[in-house]
Design a protein around this motif. Structure first.
Motif, PDB file in Angstrom:
ATOM      1  N   ARG A 152      38.521  39.116  37.234  1.00 23.02           N
ATOM      2  CA  ARG A 152      38.444  39.243  38.691  1.00 23.02           C
ATOM      3  C   ARG A 152      37.059  38.791  39.112  1.00 23.02           C
ATOM      4  O   ARG A 152      36.057  39.226  38.547  1.00 23.02           O
ATOM      5  CB  ARG A 152      38.627  40.696  39.125  1.00 23.02           C
ATOM      6  CG  ARG A 152      40.035  41.196  38.956  1.00 23.02           C
ATOM      7  CD  ARG A 152      40.277  42.436  39.829  1.00 23.02           C
ATOM      8  NE  ARG A 152      41.672  42.805  39.781  1.00 23.02           N
ATOM      9  CZ  ARG A 152      42.175  43.680  38.914  1.00 23.02           C
ATOM     10  NH1 ARG A 152      41.391  44.280  38.043  1.00 23.02           N
ATOM     11  NH2 ARG A 152      43.453  43.963  38.936  1.00 23.02           N
ATOM     12  N   THR A 203      44.965  37.730  45.403  1.00 20.33           N
ATOM     13  CA  THR A 203      46.346  37.265  45.256  1.00 20.33           C
ATOM     14  C   THR A 203      47.304  38.111  46.110  1.00 20.33           C
ATOM     15  O   THR A 203      48.422  37.680  46.364  1.00 20.33           O
ATOM     16  CB  THR A 203      46.787  37.251  43.780  1.00 20.33           C
ATOM     17  OG1 THR A 203      46.516  38.523  43.203  1.00 20.33           O
ATOM     18  CG2 THR A 203      46.073  36.176  42.995  1.00 20.33           C
ATOM     19  N   PHE A 242      39.288  35.314  48.391  1.00 20.14           N
ATOM     20  CA  PHE A 242      40.595  35.876  48.752  1.00 20.14           C
ATOM     21  C   PHE A 242      41.174  36.584  47.534  1.00 20.14           C
ATOM     22  O   PHE A 242      40.678  36.435  46.422  1.00 20.14           O
ATOM     23  CB  PHE A 242      41.558  34.772  49.213  1.00 20.14           C
ATOM     24  CG  PHE A 242      41.243  34.209  50.563  1.00 20.14           C
ATOM     25  CD1 PHE A 242      41.711  34.834  51.713  1.00 20.14           C
ATOM     26  CD2 PHE A 242      40.483  33.059  50.699  1.00 20.14           C
ATOM     27  CE1 PHE A 242      41.412  34.327  52.965  1.00 20.14           C
ATOM     28  CE2 PHE A 242      40.180  32.544  51.949  1.00 20.14           C
ATOM     29  CZ  PHE A 242      40.644  33.173  53.088  1.00 20.14           C
ATOM     30  N   SER A 291      41.221  29.083  47.413  1.00 18.56           N
ATOM     31  CA  SER A 291      39.887  29.320  47.970  1.00 18.56           C
ATOM     32  C   SER A 291      39.312  30.626  47.440  1.00 18.56           C
ATOM     33  O   SER A 291      40.033  31.622  47.329  1.00 18.56           O
ATOM     34  CB  SER A 291      39.936  29.424  49.495  1.00 18.56           C
ATOM     35  OG  SER A 291      40.378  28.211  50.034  1.00 18.56           O
ATOM     36  N   PRO A 292      37.993  30.625  47.151  1.00 16.67           N
ATOM     37  CA  PRO A 292      37.375  31.887  46.719  1.00 16.67           C
ATOM     38  C   PRO A 292      37.318  32.899  47.862  1.00 16.67           C
ATOM     39  O   PRO A 292      37.589  32.555  49.014  1.00 16.67           O
ATOM     40  CB  PRO A 292      35.962  31.451  46.292  1.00 16.67           C
ATOM     41  CG  PRO A 292      35.721  30.158  46.976  1.00 16.67           C
ATOM     42  CD  PRO A 292      37.056  29.510  47.187  1.00 16.67           C
ATOM     43  N   GLY A 324      46.165  31.326  43.376  1.00 15.01           N
ATOM     44  CA  GLY A 324      45.898  32.007  44.636  1.00 15.01           C
ATOM     45  C   GLY A 324      46.056  31.095  45.832  1.00 15.01           C
ATOM     46  O   GLY A 324      46.972  30.264  45.889  1.00 15.01           O
ATOM     47  N   GLY A 333      48.271  40.977  37.602  1.00 11.30           N
ATOM     48  CA  GLY A 333      47.936  40.626  36.226  1.00 11.30           C
ATOM     49  C   GLY A 333      48.119  41.802  35.280  1.00 11.30           C
ATOM     50  O   GLY A 333      48.590  41.646  34.160  1.00 11.30           O
TER      51      GLY A 333
HETATM   52  N1  UDP Z   1      41.232  34.650  43.626  1.00 11.78           N
HETATM   53  C1  UDP Z   1      40.552  33.863  44.566  1.00 11.78           C
HETATM   54  N2  UDP Z   1      41.243  33.370  45.642  1.00 11.78           N
HETATM   55  C2  UDP Z   1      42.561  33.639  45.853  1.00 11.78           C
HETATM   56  C3  UDP Z   1      43.235  34.467  44.916  1.00 11.78           C
HETATM   57  C4  UDP Z   1      42.547  34.953  43.817  1.00 11.78           C
HETATM   58  O1  UDP Z   1      39.363  33.587  44.416  1.00 11.78           O
HETATM   59  O2  UDP Z   1      43.118  33.148  46.839  1.00 11.78           O
HETATM   60  C5  UDP Z   1      40.507  35.088  42.408  1.00 11.78           C
HETATM   61  C6  UDP Z   1      39.676  36.351  42.605  1.00 11.78           C
HETATM   62  O3  UDP Z   1      38.497  36.235  41.836  1.00 11.78           O
HETATM   63  C7  UDP Z   1      40.571  37.417  42.013  1.00 11.78           C
HETATM   64  C8  UDP Z   1      41.208  36.692  40.856  1.00 11.78           C
HETATM   65  O4  UDP Z   1      41.440  35.382  41.372  1.00 11.78           O
HETATM   66  O5  UDP Z   1      39.855  38.549  41.576  1.00 11.78           O
HETATM   67  C9  UDP Z   1      42.482  37.277  40.327  1.00 11.78           C
HETATM   68  O6  UDP Z   1      43.321  37.683  41.375  1.00 11.78           O
HETATM   69  P1  UDP Z   1      43.575  39.246  41.750  1.00 11.78           P
HETATM   70  O7  UDP Z   1      42.332  40.030  41.486  1.00 11.78           O
HETATM   71  O8  UDP Z   1      44.119  39.275  43.128  1.00 11.78           O
HETATM   72  O9  UDP Z   1      44.686  39.618  40.673  1.00 11.78           O
HETATM   73  P2  UDP Z   1      45.523  40.976  40.452  1.00 11.78           P
HETATM   74  O10 UDP Z   1      44.614  42.138  40.760  1.00 11.78           O
HETATM   75  O11 UDP Z   1      46.672  40.941  41.379  1.00 11.78           O
HETATM   76  O12 UDP Z   1      45.961  40.903  39.027  1.00 11.78           O
END
Ligand code: UDP
Length: 241
Positions: A57, A140, A138, A135-136, A132, A13
């Motif tokens: 996040r 990305t 996890f 599911s919570p 994603g 992001g």
């Molecule tokens: N998330 C989740 N399950 C997933 C992927 C993402 O619950 O399978 C949620 C989690 O809260 C995460 C948010 O989506 O913090 C955004 O994704 P991420 O932090 O991985 O984004 P990045 O840091 O890559 O921008």
């Protein structure tokens, strides 16, 4: 012939936010979009997982008193906004795309269907995976490793704002050493923070090399993925150099 046939690119992001701390920077997205179009035009089958850190996040808003699972669902919805923005940018550059979401929302995108995603790529469409894993608890990054395995990608690219992996944080350590190649084992053993352990493990189990590079650096993706130049850090099986 490009070095890779099918690539899964994880775009965080923060990359989509450019220099902003929050939200989307469409100029930055157009610049990255042009890099992606060049990779696509070179004949590489491309799919992407978008992050949502520029929106929210789960673990961050958990600290504000929101239940973690609820916060994670909010985070996943943020990735959908990002995916739709990226889709628009890519289509304006002439790249046909499909967005597939792991949480069904048929009015805005297709649901995730593995075989359909494969077919899209065979037909020359870039597939953007959003929400994603659905599911919570996890990330990305783990989603990216999972989709890379499902799609039979021959490389997973972790597109970040740094040019690769260092032995220490280069922002706080002037003597940090750049590592052009490390093994999965080293990444897991040393707790390399560029991705979570479950993402490294999934790639390791499925023999998918991970290329960590600065996706904002002009020409970087084409050099690494099409021309096969050694840019960034590659995480793969084998003995350290
Ligand atoms: N998330 C989740 N399950 C997933 C992927 C993402 O619950 O399978 C949620 C989690 O809260 C995460 C948010 O989506 O913090 C955004 O994704 P991420 O932090 O991985 O984004 P990045 O840091 O890559 O921008």
């Amino acid at each position: 012939m490009p070095k890779y046939n099918r690539v899964l690119l994880k775009l965080s992001g923060e990359v989509l936010a450019g220099d902003k701390h929050f939200g989307l920077d469409f100029d930055a997205m157009r610049r990255i979009g042009a890099e992606l179009a060049a990779v696509y035009n070179a004949g590489i089958q491309l799919c992407m997982v978008v992050g949502g850190g520029n929106m929210l996040r789960g673990r961050d808003i958990q600290t504000l008193g929101i239940e973690r699972a609820q916060a994670d669902y909010m985070g996943m919805l943020g990735t959908v906004i990002n995916a739709l923005g990226l889709q628009d940018v890519l289509e304006k550059l002439g790249v046909p795309t499909r967005v597939q979401t792991a949480i069904e929302m048929r009015a805005v995108a297709e649901p995730y269907i593995r075989r359909r995603a494969l077919r899209h790529m065979e037909k020359g469409r870039v597939v953007i995976f959003a929400a994603g894993t659905g599911s919570p608890f996890f990330s990305t990054d783990t989603t990216a490793a999972l989709r890379a395995a499902e799609m039979g990608a021959d490389c997973m690219v972790k597109g970040t704002k740094v040019d690769g992996i260092y032995d220490k944080d280069p922002k706080t350590h002037a003597d940090a050493k750049f590592l052009s190649r490390i093994t999965y084992r080293e990444a897991l053993r040393d707790g390399i923070e560029v991705m979570d352990a479950s993402a490294f493990s999934l790639c390791r189990e499925n023999g998918i090399p991970i290329l960590v590079l600065d996706v904002q650096s002009p020409g970087c993706l084409v050099s690494a993925l099409v021309k096969g130049e050694r840019i960034g850090t590659i995480v793969e099986e084998g003995e350290p150099e």
